[in-house]
Design an enzyme around this catalytic site. Structure first.
Site, PDB file in Angstrom:
ATOM      1  CG  ASP A 167      -0.180  -0.394   9.311  1.00 27.56           C
ATOM      2  OD1 ASP A 167      -1.153   0.448   9.836  1.00 27.56           O
ATOM      3  OD2 ASP A 167       0.892  -0.067   8.648  1.00 27.56           O
ATOM      4  CE  LYS A 180       0.785   1.322   4.364  1.00 33.14           C
ATOM      5  NZ  LYS A 180       1.647   2.376   4.803  1.00 33.14           N
TER       6      LYS A 180
END
Length: 279
Positions: free
Chosen positions: A135, A8
């Site tokens: 995360d 990401k």
């Protein structure tokens, strides 16, 4: 069974305040990109044992600290999993702010759910993921989101960069996330990151910021130079992702960058020749 965890990037990263538990409340937009690791798992005889083989980029720390191993043991506590052999090919650079370790853990949870037919819901998978790392929860849905809290509060955003070319430049610099937080002075922002991100991308430069850039750039001036060079090459927006050290540039058209960053790994979502791609 095989899975391909992806990385990401962060569109903005605001460090808002330090919490009483020592963590930090943040605000950021997580956007998935398809720079991927590879995971293969095969069931073996017995129960409750995992035999890992890790290849590719070196992974610091002991094998028991690997988030995939933690994911297996977390599920095994309740579901008494069969034993398995795990192969993990690390292609996403470590210490780069790309979330590779978190992605591996989240995708491995989903793989175990499918492989052993555990019938866990998305919400159950997110609950397990949140126990592994802040995360990790994002990678269960793996869609653009606005994250807050310590990274565990996620809200979907209507956000699409598929018409742009994203180039990620990863130098041979490892930034320790814990140390990076110690360099940042938390402060709340007078604006909405989501509203800024949904404005035309040409307006992002100078308005959407990563709070880690200033202190990390002071430590590693080469990172500031990479960002400047991305703009020189035509990026409409460039930023460090996470706490670094990877930086990305968003371009309107395909751009050749290999000669500009000869000692860095470069990834892009554009269809390029194989020799330009480093996975």
């Amino acid at each position: 069974m095989i899975s391909f965890p992806n990385a990401k990037i962060n569109i903005g990263l605001n460090v808002l305040e330090k919490r009483k538990d020592g963590f930090h409340n943040i605000e950021s937009i997580f956007y998935p990109v398809n720079w991927c690791d590879a995971i293969e798992a095969i069931q073996t005889e017995g129960t409750g044992e995992i035999r890992p083989t890790i290849m590719g980029n070196p992974v610091p720390g002991s094998i028991e600290d690997n988030l995939c191993i933690k994911a297996y043991h977390l599920l095994n506590e309740k579901h008494k999993l069969p034993s398995l052999q795990l192969w993990l090919l690390k292609c996403i650079p470590m210490g780069a702010g790309l979330g590779g370790g978190s992605a591996d853990a989240a995708f491995f949870l989903k793989l175990l759910n499918d492989l052993f037919k555990l019938d866990l819901s998305i919400e159950e998978l997110k609950s397990y993921a949140s126990q592994i790392g802040s995360d990790c929860t994002f990678f269960i849905d793996n869609k653009p989101v606005l994250v807050s809290g310590i990274g565990n509060v996620i809200n979907p955003v209507s956000f699409d960069l598929s018409k742009y070319y994203i180039y990620i430049v990863c130098p041979k610099i490892h930034v320790d996330t814990k140390n990076a937080y110690g360099l940042v002075t938390p402060h709340k922002k007078p604006y909405s990151l989501e509203q800024l991100a949904l404005s035309p991308i040409q307006s992002w430069k100078g308005n959407i910021v990563n709070d880690f850039e200033e202190p990390i750039f002071n430590m590693y001036p080469d990172l500031a130079e990479i960002k400047n060079r991305l703009y020189t090459k035509g990026a409409v927006y460039a930023s460090m992702t996470g706490s670094g050290s990877a930086l990305y540039g968003i371009f309107k058209k395909k751009t050749y960058l290999s000669d500009s960053f000869p000692s860095c790994k470069i990834w892009t979502n554009s269809p390029i020749k194989q020799y330009e791609r480093f996975l």
